[in-house]
Design an enzyme around this catalytic site. Sequence first.
Site, mmCIF file in Angstrom:
data_model
loop_
_atom_site.group_PDB
_atom_site.id
_atom_site.type_symbol
_atom_site.label_atom_id
_atom_site.label_comp_id
_atom_site.label_asym_id
_atom_site.label_seq_id
_atom_site.Cartn_x
_atom_site.Cartn_y
_atom_site.Cartn_z
ATOM 1 N N GLU A 127 0.915 -1.191 -0.064
ATOM 2 C CA GLU A 127 0.115 -0.190 -0.022
ATOM 3 C C GLU A 127 0.604 1.372 0.022
ATOM 4 O O GLU A 127 1.459 1.395 1.445
ATOM 5 C CB GLU A 127 -1.326 0.098 0.779
ATOM 6 C CG GLU A 127 -2.007 -0.576 1.262
ATOM 7 C CD GLU A 127 -3.318 -0.657 2.195
ATOM 8 O OE1 GLU A 127 -4.220 -1.082 1.951
ATOM 9 O OE2 GLU A 127 -2.175 -0.150 3.519
ATOM 10 N N CYS A 128 0.246 2.024 -0.909
ATOM 11 C CA CYS A 128 1.367 3.643 -0.629
ATOM 12 C C CYS A 128 2.815 3.196 -1.055
ATOM 13 O O CYS A 128 3.386 3.451 -2.066
ATOM 14 C CB CYS A 128 0.416 4.131 0.052
ATOM 15 S SG CYS A 128 1.353 5.933 0.014
#
Length: 437
Positions: free
Chosen positions: A328-329
């Site tokens: 994520e990210c």
Amino acid sequence: MTGHGFIVGAARSGSGKTSVAIGLMRAFRRRGVQVRGAKSGPDYIDPGFHAAATGQPGVNLDTWAMSPALLASLARQAAEQAELTIVESAMGLFDGIRAEPGRSGAAADLARLFGLPVLLVLDVSGQSQTAAAIAKGFAAFDPDVRIAGVVLNQVASERHDRLAREAIEEIGIPVVGSIRRNPDMALPERHLGLVQASEHGAIDAFIERLADTMEQSIDLDAVRQLAGPLEPAGGDETPILDPPAQRIALAQDAAFSFVYPHVIAHWRAAGAEIVPFSPLADEGPDESCGVCWLPGGYPELHAGRLAACENFRHAMRRFAQTRPVHGECGGFMMLGETLEDADGECHTMLGLLGHSTSFAKRKMNLGYRQARLRVDCAIGKAGDTIRGHEFHYARLIDPGSDEPLADIADGAGNAIGPSGARRGHVTGTFFHAIAKG
């Protein structure tokens, strides 16, 4: 235990509500009160400060990303585990998005939903009696949101305090505290907000100083009395993300740390075991785990060091041959081919996905997101809608040729387009998942 609570709100970010909230949490803890912190909206940094101040895990209460049932469940857990829950508002008290009633993401939604009173922090620098007009506007704006008291912040002198206090109390709102200008109260910041509590040198001593200030400046007895009962009805935890495996390898260090407390708590409650490892220490995921999760964080600040971690690189590639890996990210950035740091230097990343990202050519991306998954992955099944958000300055400079992971819409449901990437067992996206839609 009968729990009580209140919301610490303000007119805008930068008014001092985080310092006030953290200081109050520790001040009440000093008095022997069992206290928990909560944060409205999608913030993964402040709950760490809340945990440091209270000794109990923080929690997010996000009226847009979480269903009313999930909100009730999380709030009830807080009320059962603490005498006093202090909810820190994100941004301004009424700031959210246009959405169905009660689901804007604003802290005011929580005030209406749970009947929680608001302790309003007003930065009165550059004004005096005008603060009363602002307070009156807050009190009148929504009859279902009760402003129970005011704390004056950035007060310059006794005269300044008297002028603002008398004007506010004349309109019927009690002023329960007055905090003098003090640069030592400022929390260190970087591009995604506050420096994380885990990175803050001498964090406990800093929180102790905040508590000292609150004890000297605020009538704690009056604040305790304005708290209202926190008694959420109903609640169902099922909309939280399901654990992706029985044993989950979780990257956890200064480069990768953005995990929502409610997600980890739910995974553990469902019987999953979290097995942390540190990429910065050149560690790889435990081979006994069924999935590897690279959360968001600050890989752009550690890109050179991460690029040199050969054991981590080989272990991740070996793991991804047979088991799911999700980023994520910041984790998504790590999974790509290269990452360009703020100085324009390009560093080799894991190469498990084909994109490249840059922090040198940065642009802020911020907002709620709805992701409809195209395939089964660590955050859900194909066809599931997951609610969450994006907040990053890095951007894609080469999208690569991998298939997208999801179709993304904004908080209002407006289509943004395909997002993320998938290749074999590996998936990733800039999107942070919070709960099932």
